[in-house]
Design a protein around this motif. Structure first.
Motif, short mmCIF file in Angstrom:
data_model
loop_
_atom_site.label_atom_id
_atom_site.label_comp_id
_atom_site.label_asym_id
_atom_site.label_seq_id
_atom_site.Cartn_x
_atom_site.Cartn_y
_atom_site.Cartn_z
N LEU A 131 34.22 42.88 39.91
CA LEU A 131 35.39 43.03 40.77
C LEU A 131 36.48 43.91 40.15
CD1 LEU A 131 35.47 39.37 42.05
CD2 LEU A 131 35.40 41.37 43.54
N LEU A 132 36.88 43.61 38.92
CA LEU A 132 37.96 44.35 38.28
C LEU A 132 37.62 45.83 38.15
CD1 LEU A 132 39.04 41.89 35.42
CD2 LEU A 132 40.34 42.48 37.47
N GLU A 133 38.57 46.67 38.53
CA GLU A 133 38.49 48.14 38.43
C GLU A 133 37.51 48.77 39.42
OE1 GLU A 133 38.96 49.80 34.23
OE2 GLU A 133 38.03 47.85 33.83
N VAL A 134 36.71 47.96 40.09
CA VAL A 134 35.75 48.50 41.06
C VAL A 134 36.17 48.13 42.48
CG1 VAL A 134 33.34 48.58 41.81
CG2 VAL A 134 33.88 48.34 39.37
N ILE A 135 36.33 46.84 42.73
CA ILE A 135 36.75 46.35 44.04
C ILE A 135 38.25 46.04 44.05
CG2 ILE A 135 36.32 44.64 45.86
CD1 ILE A 135 33.92 46.41 45.14
N LEU A 136 38.74 45.57 42.92
CA LEU A 136 40.15 45.21 42.81
C LEU A 136 40.95 46.27 42.05
CD1 LEU A 136 39.77 41.43 41.84
CD2 LEU A 136 40.12 42.39 44.14
N GLU A 137 42.23 46.35 42.37
CA GLU A 137 43.13 47.28 41.66
C GLU A 137 43.37 46.82 40.21
OE1 GLU A 137 44.35 50.02 42.78
OE2 GLU A 137 44.29 49.93 44.97
N GLN A 147 48.17 38.24 40.37
CA GLN A 147 47.85 38.78 41.70
C GLN A 147 46.44 39.34 41.74
OE1 GLN A 147 50.75 41.92 42.15
NE2 GLN A 147 49.46 43.41 41.07
N ALA A 148 45.95 39.54 42.94
CA ALA A 148 44.65 40.18 43.17
C ALA A 148 44.78 41.08 44.39
CB ALA A 148 43.56 39.13 43.39
N THR A 149 44.45 42.35 44.21
CA THR A 149 44.63 43.34 45.28
C THR A 149 43.35 44.12 45.50
OG1 THR A 149 46.91 43.62 44.48
CG2 THR A 149 46.09 45.22 46.10
N VAL A 150 42.80 44.06 46.71
CA VAL A 150 41.57 44.80 47.04
C VAL A 150 41.92 46.25 47.31
CG1 VAL A 150 39.66 45.02 48.67
CG2 VAL A 150 40.47 42.75 47.99
N LYS A 151 41.15 47.18 46.75
CA LYS A 151 41.35 48.61 47.01
C LYS A 151 40.99 48.93 48.46
CE LYS A 151 40.11 50.24 42.35
NZ LYS A 151 39.19 51.15 41.60
N ALA A 185 42.23 37.21 48.43
CA ALA A 185 42.40 38.66 48.61
C ALA A 185 41.20 39.27 49.34
CB ALA A 185 42.59 39.33 47.25
N LEU A 186 40.01 38.84 48.98
CA LEU A 186 38.80 39.34 49.64
C LEU A 186 38.76 38.93 51.11
CD1 LEU A 186 36.15 38.60 46.85
CD2 LEU A 186 37.08 40.84 47.48
N GLU A 187 39.16 37.70 51.36
CA GLU A 187 39.18 37.21 52.74
C GLU A 187 40.20 37.96 53.57
OE1 GLU A 187 38.93 32.96 55.07
OE2 GLU A 187 39.80 33.00 53.06
N ASP A 188 41.39 38.18 53.02
CA ASP A 188 42.44 38.91 53.74
C ASP A 188 42.01 40.35 54.05
OD1 ASP A 188 44.02 36.67 53.66
OD2 ASP A 188 45.24 37.34 51.95
N ALA A 189 41.19 40.91 53.17
CA ALA A 189 40.72 42.29 53.38
C ALA A 189 39.61 42.37 54.43
CB ALA A 189 40.23 42.88 52.06
#
Length: 269
Positions: A131-137, A147-151, A185-189
């Motif tokens: 997830l980190l650096e690939v799916i998440l900011e 925090q967790a932020t989806v790209k 974060a994944l669900e919100d995206a």
């Protein structure tokens, strides 16, 4: 009668063009030798039909000769001469329409993102991805505690992968709150709404080796990671890997590909 025939031929060409375009866009990767031969045959038929449409018919030529002869005959009024129109002028618009149909057919068919994804993954059916650096900011487990932020740029590609691949997402976290934050974060995206990915396929561990262990147990066709050590460890166990790094790293093995981002690898940006 000739006008009606030309109209019918033009209509036929248009229908063939639409059907062949649909065939290419829906099953570009599944065309066998016979299908390609059939398409090529249709293309040749359309081309020669267009050539025939461009050539004035024998009757039109005869009519043109009669018109020219009558215009040179004494006694024909000036008004009659004024309405004589060469047959070539009548066919100009038809030639243009036929040319447009043929040009439309021979335009290259751009593959869809789904087709590109399948091609790039070599039809692999199982994919694991950190997830980190690939799916998440975010770039570290410490950041996930806040925090967790989806790209947004990765969403389209991710959803295409879930349409035909068994996708597992995984990450190292430091606490349960980080897990909840990532899932939210994944669900919100909207990643879980496509039906291809469920929360049970988002895996968490407390160490980097734990992620490596997950991958080896799942035995995917592809693994996507940003940690060069994990990539190196898994190179001899996993068929293909994608190393996501901002700068092009030294290639760990022949089965390891490199790209600055997941979406860049599939050419969606």
């Amino acid at each position: 009668m000739a006008e009606s025939s030309k109209e019918e031929l033009l209509e036929l060409i248009k229908r063939l063009t639409l059907k062949i375009s649909d065939l290419f866009s829906s099953s570009l990767n599944n065309l066998d030798t016979h299908s390609i031969g059939a398409v090529a045959g249709l293309a040749v038929a359309i081309f020669f039909t267009w050539r025939l449409l461009r050539s004035p018919s024998v009757s039109q030529r005869r009519q043109q000769k009669r018109q020219v002869a009558s215009s040179s005959t004494p006694g024909v009024s000036a008004h009659s001469n004024a309405v004589v129109v060469p047959s070539g002028v009548c066919s100009t618009s038809e030639d243009s329409r036929a040319q447009n149909v043929v040009d439309e057919f021979f335009q290259p068919v751009k593959p869809s993102l789904g087709q590109i994804v399948r091609q790039r993954l070599s039809e692999g059916r199982k994919v694991t991805c950190r997830l980190l650096e690939v799916i998440l900011e975010e770039t570290s487990p410490e950041e996930l505690q806040k925090q967790a932020t989806v790209k947004s740029s990765v969403l389209e590609v991710l959803l295409e992968i879930t349409k035909f691949c068994d996708l597992y997402l995984m990450e190292r976290v430091l606490d349960d709150e980080s897990e909840k934050r990532v899932l939210a974060a994944l669900e919100d995206a909207g990643i879980f709404t496509s039906g291809g990915l469920v929360k049970d396929k988002v895996l968490f561990c407390s160490t980097e080796n734990g992620r490596s262990s997950f991958v080896r147990q799942l035995e995917p066709d592809w693994h996507v990671d940003s940690n060069p050590e994990i990539i190196s460890q898994l190179a001899r166990f996993i068929k293909y890997q994608l190393h996501v790094a901002p700068f092009r790293p030294e290639r760990a093995a022949a089965n390891v590909f490199c790209a600055p981002s997941l979406e860049h690898f599939f050419g969606s940006i």
